[in-house]
Motif scaffolding. Structure first.
Motif, PDB file in Angstrom:
ATOM      1  N   PHE A  38       0.486  -1.317   0.207  1.00 44.77           N
ATOM      2  CA  PHE A  38      -0.024  -0.482  -0.342  1.00 44.77           C
ATOM      3  C   PHE A  38       0.680   1.241   0.100  1.00 44.77           C
ATOM      4  O   PHE A  38       1.383   1.536   0.853  1.00 44.77           O
ATOM      5  CB  PHE A  38      -0.869  -0.329   1.006  1.00 44.77           C
ATOM      6  N   THR A  60     -14.820   6.749   1.160  1.00 38.19           N
ATOM      7  CA  THR A  60     -14.251   6.402   0.247  1.00 38.19           C
ATOM      8  C   THR A  60     -12.960   6.782  -0.747  1.00 38.19           C
ATOM      9  O   THR A  60     -11.675   6.709  -1.437  1.00 38.19           O
ATOM     10  CB  THR A  60     -14.727   5.148  -1.323  1.00 38.19           C
ATOM     11  N   GLN A  63      -8.397   6.820   0.092  1.00 38.41           N
ATOM     12  CA  GLN A  63      -7.719   5.625   0.771  1.00 38.41           C
ATOM     13  C   GLN A  63      -6.312   5.494  -0.117  1.00 38.41           C
ATOM     14  O   GLN A  63      -6.001   6.428  -0.664  1.00 38.41           O
ATOM     15  CB  GLN A  63      -8.500   4.381  -0.387  1.00 38.41           C
ATOM     16  N   ALA A  66      -2.295   0.982  -4.401  1.00 31.14           N
ATOM     17  CA  ALA A  66      -2.503  -0.105  -3.653  1.00 31.14           C
ATOM     18  C   ALA A  66      -1.033  -0.878  -4.869  1.00 31.14           C
ATOM     19  O   ALA A  66      -1.268  -0.120  -6.204  1.00 31.14           O
ATOM     20  CB  ALA A  66      -3.494  -1.248  -3.631  1.00 31.14           C
ATOM     21  N   LYS A 211     -17.987  -5.367  -2.333  1.00 33.17           N
ATOM     22  CA  LYS A 211     -16.822  -4.488  -3.139  1.00 33.17           C
ATOM     23  C   LYS A 211     -16.778  -3.947  -4.553  1.00 33.17           C
ATOM     24  O   LYS A 211     -17.261  -4.630  -5.647  1.00 33.17           O
ATOM     25  CB  LYS A 211     -15.489  -4.772  -2.577  1.00 33.17           C
ATOM     26  N   ILE A 467      -7.981  -6.748  -6.957  1.00 34.50           N
ATOM     27  CA  ILE A 467      -8.738  -5.768  -5.963  1.00 34.50           C
ATOM     28  C   ILE A 467      -9.159  -6.179  -4.497  1.00 34.50           C
ATOM     29  O   ILE A 467      -9.679  -6.129  -3.837  1.00 34.50           O
ATOM     30  CB  ILE A 467      -9.321  -4.859  -6.764  1.00 34.50           C
ATOM     31  N   LEU A 472     -10.864  -4.274  -1.435  1.00 32.05           N
ATOM     32  CA  LEU A 472     -10.778  -3.216  -1.763  1.00 32.05           C
ATOM     33  C   LEU A 472     -11.667  -2.482  -2.257  1.00 32.05           C
ATOM     34  O   LEU A 472     -12.523  -3.340  -2.810  1.00 32.05           O
ATOM     35  CB  LEU A 472      -9.315  -2.417  -2.642  1.00 32.05           C
ATOM     36  N   ASN A 473     -12.444  -1.256  -1.887  1.00 30.74           N
ATOM     37  CA  ASN A 473     -13.828  -0.981  -2.643  1.00 30.74           C
ATOM     38  C   ASN A 473     -13.533   0.629  -3.166  1.00 30.74           C
ATOM     39  O   ASN A 473     -13.072   1.509  -2.655  1.00 30.74           O
ATOM     40  CB  ASN A 473     -15.004  -0.587  -1.267  1.00 30.74           C
ATOM     41  N   TYR A 475     -12.326   1.190  -6.185  1.00 30.40           N
ATOM     42  CA  TYR A 475     -10.324   1.512  -6.855  1.00 30.40           C
ATOM     43  C   TYR A 475     -11.400   1.140  -8.347  1.00 30.40           C
ATOM     44  O   TYR A 475     -11.766   0.176  -9.086  1.00 30.40           O
ATOM     45  CB  TYR A 475     -10.324  -0.177  -6.280  1.00 30.40           C
ATOM     46  N   PRO A 495      -7.830   4.187  -5.489  1.00 32.65           N
ATOM     47  CA  PRO A 495      -9.433   4.782  -6.302  1.00 32.65           C
ATOM     48  C   PRO A 495      -9.614   5.562  -6.537  1.00 32.65           C
ATOM     49  O   PRO A 495      -9.106   6.758  -6.886  1.00 32.65           O
ATOM     50  CB  PRO A 495      -9.161   5.919  -4.143  1.00 32.65           C
TER      51      PRO A 495
END
Lengths: 615, 615
Positions: A38, A60, A63, A66, A211, A467, A472-473, A475, A495
């Motif tokens: 991250f 969101t 974030q 990644a 997600k 993802i 993750l949400n 993204y 994001p």
């Protein structure tokens, strides 16, 4: 019609060969273990909008980036995801079909099954309508067999595809909950990915565990930002269009009597037109961004075209090829104002037939000046993003008509009334101007995808899975370093909120990235414009090939631009790590002083550069 | 502009690769020695016209067929041409450019130089205008280097290209004499080859020693007869168009909301439309020949299309792809009559603006019924072959407009006046009909030629040389057995007069070969029509490839038809030789009697079949 989705079909020899092509994965996605590292928390590119975006997306926004790395990569605090429980994932095509879309589904499916054979991928039938109605098709090897590396969206279909109103969002949430989806993958362009971000926020807010993941697929090539270098489909569309444009150039040069005015699909931004120009070297292109920047009127553009025709005629050349992006019409200031008035009246419920009488005097004067076919097209209802129905407005015919009128005037004018004598009138001594008009769009959208689009889409599908596995949400899957071979590609996720901007009176959203008039690609065009215009240095990349020369060519605009933003962000992080490693408690006072002084200076410079007043 | 002809130019990677491709020669043309075997004297296919043709072409009618054989072939009375003096040959592009044209020049040049390095090939610059003005470019290896296997006619260019009026014929004769040409090679379609035949006759009559040779090059694929199986360019055009059509089919199936109406270039005959249908399987095609044979009116065609739309809607299908040949508009009886009236008035010098008032009441009624854009297009001056400007008449838009009107009527009609209630009204319950229109022509004409067209053109160029070496005048180069690999091709030459027919009030000429409604290709279409219409069995041959699957595919219409006329003529000759060899004086009375009886019977049957009354 639903019964026809996902059915096996008869393929031509070439299509069959293409189904056997297996895209390569970059090293970081090979094997069954992947590390996620991250990065820093993200901000919005537009600092002045950051506050608004944060307010709209409290769950969101901000974030962290990644990066996906090989399991063996030596990064201290990267997280290896080893627990890969079975997941249920839904996938939906949103918006205009784009070559390569099927490969996103294939890549996603493969990654799901490699990591846990019990995972399930459900395709929604008929785009967002299918999502709301919970019409699904479980993806399987058999179903994918005749769709691998193939064009179109016909495996699942698509519809009008908005997920925006409360009713639509609720229907989507309901579908995800009922179907017990761990994730929903939305394949689309700027509008669909904006919807994806909003959906992710709503799901988070309402404690829905699904997600939402976005995948950048749009032939317009206008979902471009720091994180996203290009979109699935753009390469194919530009190659197919460039083939046709260069065929027309060859035709022009053989017959030597026609000007071809070619309008290209691509919505507001002129990315497709710019790329095709750099691939096929037609005589001229008028980018919507140029018109917008210089506030060129319809008459300015006509004059510019006529001057070009006249200059070529002086060299005894009576042929040429001119590209026009479909977004051009909206970029012309007076036409834009007229369209705004028309759309306003349409929204008020005024019938198209009654509109001309209710326009302002100024708009009415322009409207009456236009030929009838264009009037009817301007009166069409606007699209869901409030722009005009660009694919229906024959700008190429309008300009051909205006140029012809003006050239005839320049040719034969011999008025006795010198009061209205304009500079150009009577100055043209050449042959009659003849134009042939084309619109290239629909005939490219369904093409077999290029190797690049096959690879890119397949890799994005894989990233989509990672993802989801990382939980993750909101993204979007990203690949950087795309101009290099697949084994150099860097995979990540950003994001969607970090890509948003805020326009006056508007909601935060992804907006189509227009051509950067200070960018390297446009500069390349500028450098060559005079040669393209006069010397007919037409270039024919030929039909799309899958082997041999040209098969691995990348878009010119991708190659000339110096992107790899994600790579630089990572490199910067490494420097910061190094500083920390060197300046450990116990190191000499001199080292601490040197580090302090250098870092203070860097911080000052950056603070200055990012303060709102300087932007 | 002249200075730009034949200049070297920058090629893309794929173009460069293509310049390295060397077409194969069939065995009969390999090496430096070739035998010519002369077959029987030719007649015209149309026996009733033979007399007229003979009268118009006293010097060049009835010449014998020529077959080119390997030097080692065991044929008793074949003539080996060993003396190969240096010759001066001119070559000219006539008419619409067609992919592969450059390879005719390459093949001709190679054959000339292989047989005598002192021979000279002069290309005329800018088509027939260049011929008249004696503007030439001497062809050399350097000049050909960047044009081998490339599309377009830009090596030499072309113009309007008629060699018909006395003035034009005299200018051509003057050019050939002044430039001391042993031969003039004309590259073109039906019109240009008719001109070639007339020029050959005039040259013979006036004792001009220049021989005239025709090469069948036309994208329309309508120069078809016993001797000519297909034309250079047709394969490429059909492949490029089929790629685009099938992309549109994929698009239709993905979006499921549009009907695409696609008009295809190809002049009066529907050869291109038929071939593209068999390659890409769109839902419908309406051939001009069908309309002509069944005397379908505009309203019949509209009804046929609407019924198809309605039948598909009943299966919940709101998309489709319909092909329309550009010649369709002229085949509709009432439109044809209207066009005849308009052209008559235009020829009398009536201005387009005044024509509508001078039409017969019946024609005027039709004219007023048509939408304005079509009116303007119908008012255009006819082409040199007296047909309408087919490429400019948007038949696809007209039909889309009429179908939309009719579907709306079927959808919403609820008139109280039952007197005008038609059967179909109010029967349609589906979604609104939406059409998108395309014209595919110019974007295919300039394409890189397919492998087949590269080979065919190159071989025809070689044959052109052998025709010249054999001293033949008024011949066209022919290749038979084209559906088989190049090493099976049979090379020959046939007098152009043998391909002519006579129409009422007309001069003998080559006419465009229309689709044979009793032929095997059309039969194949008929067998599949219902499946194509309803089942969306779209087939995507993909972009034109030069290697791998599909690269060597031949046109479907070429493969299903059982041609090889020249082969059969040769086989018959062999039978006649055998009879002669067996029935030599001295053989038994029984053998003579058997032969006599059998031959008398054959002769009776054939006489009966060829008598004018039976045809």
């Amino acid at each position: 019609m639903d019964a026809d989705y996902g059915i096996a079909r008869e393929l031509s020899d070439l299509q069959q060969l293409r189904t056997l092509y297996k895209p390569q994965l970059p090293p970081c996605l090979q094997g069954t273990e992947v590390r996620v590292e991250f990065g820093d928390a993200t901000t919005a590119a537009d600092p002045s909008g950051a506050h608004t975006i944060k307010k709209s997306f409290p769950h969101t926004y901000g974030q962290r980036l990644a990066h996906f790395l090989r399991a063996t990569a030596k990064v201290a605090d990267a997280q290896i995801i080893t627990d890969q429980p079975a997941v249920r994932v839904g996938v939906v095509f949103c918006g205009r079909q784009s070559p390569g879309g099927h490969n996103v589904i294939w890549g996603l499916y493969e990654a799901l099954k490699v990591h846990n054979p019990k995972s399930v991928l459900l395709g929604f039938l008929g785009g967002s309508e299918g999502l709301f109605a919970q019409k699904t098709l479980e993806i399987s090897d058999e179903i994918l067999a005749t769709y691998k590396n193939q064009g179109g969206y016909d495996l699942l279909g698509r519809t009008k595809d908005q997920i925006r109103t409360t009713e639509q969002v609720n229907a989507a949430l309901n579908a995800c909950t009922t179907l017990k989806l761990d994730a929903l993958v939305i394949i689309g362009g700027v509008t669909s990915n904006t919807d994806a971000a909003r959906l992710a926020e709503t799901f988070a807010e309402r404690n829905c565990s699904t997600k939402v993941v976005g995948i950048p697929v749009t032939l317009n090539g206008d979902l471009k930002n720091h994180f996203v270098e290009t979109n699935v489909g753009f390469d194919t569309i530009c190659k197919v269009n460039s083939q046709l444009i260069s065929n027309v150039c060859t035709d022009a040069l053989s017959a030597e009597k026609y000007y071809y005015f070619i309008r290209l699909m691509g919505r507001k931004a002129s990315q497709v037109a710019l790329e095709c120009t750099l691939q096929s070297h037609p005589n001229m292109v008028i980018l919507a961004e140029e018109v917008d920047a210089s506030k060129l009127t319809l008459s300015d553009i006509t004059k510019q075209l006529c001057d070009a025709v006249q200059a070529r005629a002086e060299q005894d050349k009576y042929h040429g090829v001119v590209l026009l992006p479909e977004g051009l019409i909206e970029s012309i200031p007076e036409v834009y104002s007229l369209l705004q008035e028309i759309h306003g009246l349409l929204r008020k419920g005024v019938f198209a037939d009654n509109i001309s009488g209710q326009l302002s005097p100024w708009a009415s004067a322009l409207f009456e000046f236009l030929p009838p076919f264009i009037k009817n097209q301007l009166l069409l209802h606007p699209e869901s993003d409030d722009s005009a129905q660009l694919s229906q407005i024959e700008t190429e015919k309008l300009l051909a008509h205006l140029v012809e009128k003006e050239m005839n005037k320049r040719l034969i004018f011999c008025s006795l009334d010198t009061r209205i004598f304009l500079q150009e009138e009577g100055t043209y001594k050449g042959k009659k101007f003849n134009a042939i008009c084309h619109f290239f769009g629909y005939q490219a959208r369904g093409s077999l995808p290029s190797k690049f689009d096959c690879d890119y889409a397949y890799v994005l599908g894989h990233i989509g899975y990672h993802i989801i596995a990382a939980g993750l949400n909101g993204y979007m899957a990203t690949v950087n370093n795309l101009k290099n071979p697949v084994n150099k590609w860097r995979c990540g996720a950003a994001p969607i909120t970090a890509m948003m901007t805020v326009r006056r009176y508007g909601q935060p959203a992804l907006y189509p990235a227009t051509v950067d008039l200070r960018g390297k690609a446009y500069d390349l065009l500028r450098q060559n414009a005079a040669k393209f215009l006069m010397d007919d240095v037409y270039r024919n990349p030929g039909p799309l090939q899958f082997e041999g020369p040209g098969a691995d060519a990348r878009p010119v605009t991708l190659c000339v631009e110096d992107q790899d933003y994600m790579g630089r962000i990572k490199e910067l992080q490494e420097y910061l790590e190094k500083v920390r490693a060197i300046v450990k408690p116990g190191c000499s006072q001199d080292i601490v002083k040197a580090a302090l002084s250098a870092m203070a200076s860097v911080t000052d410079i950056l603070s200055l550069m990012t303060s709102p007043s300087s932007s």
